[in-house]
Design a protein around this motif. Sequence first.
Motif, PDB file in Angstrom:
ATOM      1  N   UNK A  49      29.898 -21.496  -2.316  1.00  0.00           N
ATOM      2  CA  UNK A  49      28.772 -20.901  -2.448  1.00  0.00           C
ATOM      3  C   UNK A  49      27.855 -21.992  -2.809  1.00  0.00           C
ATOM      4  N   UNK A  50      28.458 -23.345  -3.624  1.00  0.00           N
ATOM      5  CA  UNK A  50      28.428 -23.928  -4.576  1.00  0.00           C
ATOM      6  C   UNK A  50      27.766 -25.313  -4.023  1.00  0.00           C
ATOM      7  N   UNK A  51      28.371 -25.864  -2.470  1.00  0.00           N
ATOM      8  CA  UNK A  51      28.010 -26.620  -2.157  1.00  0.00           C
ATOM      9  C   UNK A  51      26.775 -25.929  -1.086  1.00  0.00           C
ATOM     10  N   UNK A  52      26.122 -24.957  -0.585  1.00  0.00           N
ATOM     11  CA  UNK A  52      25.680 -23.942   0.436  1.00  0.00           C
ATOM     12  C   UNK A  52      23.989 -24.304  -0.546  1.00  0.00           C
ATOM     13  N   UNK A  53      24.008 -24.054  -2.091  1.00  0.00           N
ATOM     14  CA  UNK A  53      23.331 -23.337  -2.909  1.00  0.00           C
ATOM     15  C   UNK A  53      22.307 -25.130  -3.540  1.00  0.00           C
ATOM     16  N   UNK A  54      22.774 -25.907  -3.118  1.00  0.00           N
ATOM     17  CA  UNK A  54      23.061 -27.399  -3.836  1.00  0.00           C
ATOM     18  C   UNK A  54      22.313 -27.846  -2.357  1.00  0.00           C
ATOM     19  N   UNK A  55      22.493 -27.641  -1.640  1.00  0.00           N
ATOM     20  CA  UNK A  55      21.791 -28.077   0.001  1.00  0.00           C
ATOM     21  C   UNK A  55      20.725 -27.869  -0.018  1.00  0.00           C
ATOM     22  N   UNK A  56      20.763 -26.185   0.378  1.00  0.00           N
ATOM     23  CA  UNK A  56      19.224 -25.672   0.204  1.00  0.00           C
ATOM     24  C   UNK A  56      18.525 -25.915  -1.015  1.00  0.00           C
TER      25      UNK A  56
END
Length: 114
Positions: A49-56
């Motif tokens: 979730x951390x990586x997805x939210x960062x990229x989003x």
Amino acid sequence: MRLLGGILAGLVLGLLVGVAAVAVHPWWWGLLLAVAASSAALLASPRGAWRISYAAAWAIVVALAATPRPAGGYVVAGDLAGYVMICWAVLMIVVATATVSKAASRADQGLPGK
């Protein structure tokens, strides 16, 4: 609670790095710095979730900066640097979703092969 903390941390980091990347991308050195820093933060962030939210969040900042301003003009213009930023935003989303979880092979799981 840990999931929510990871999402919020990714969003904040993505917003900060995205705004900084948009601010310096018009200069050749700024574009290189923006791409390098954004990629390093993406790869250094934990999977999930951390990586997805960062990229989003990073991609949303670039997308909002690429839309026309009320007074006219764009923050991310339709030049080479602007297109690199837009393509990099898409690439970051793809990398973040492709690396969400590590797929374990049968050998890694200790299961007998067929």
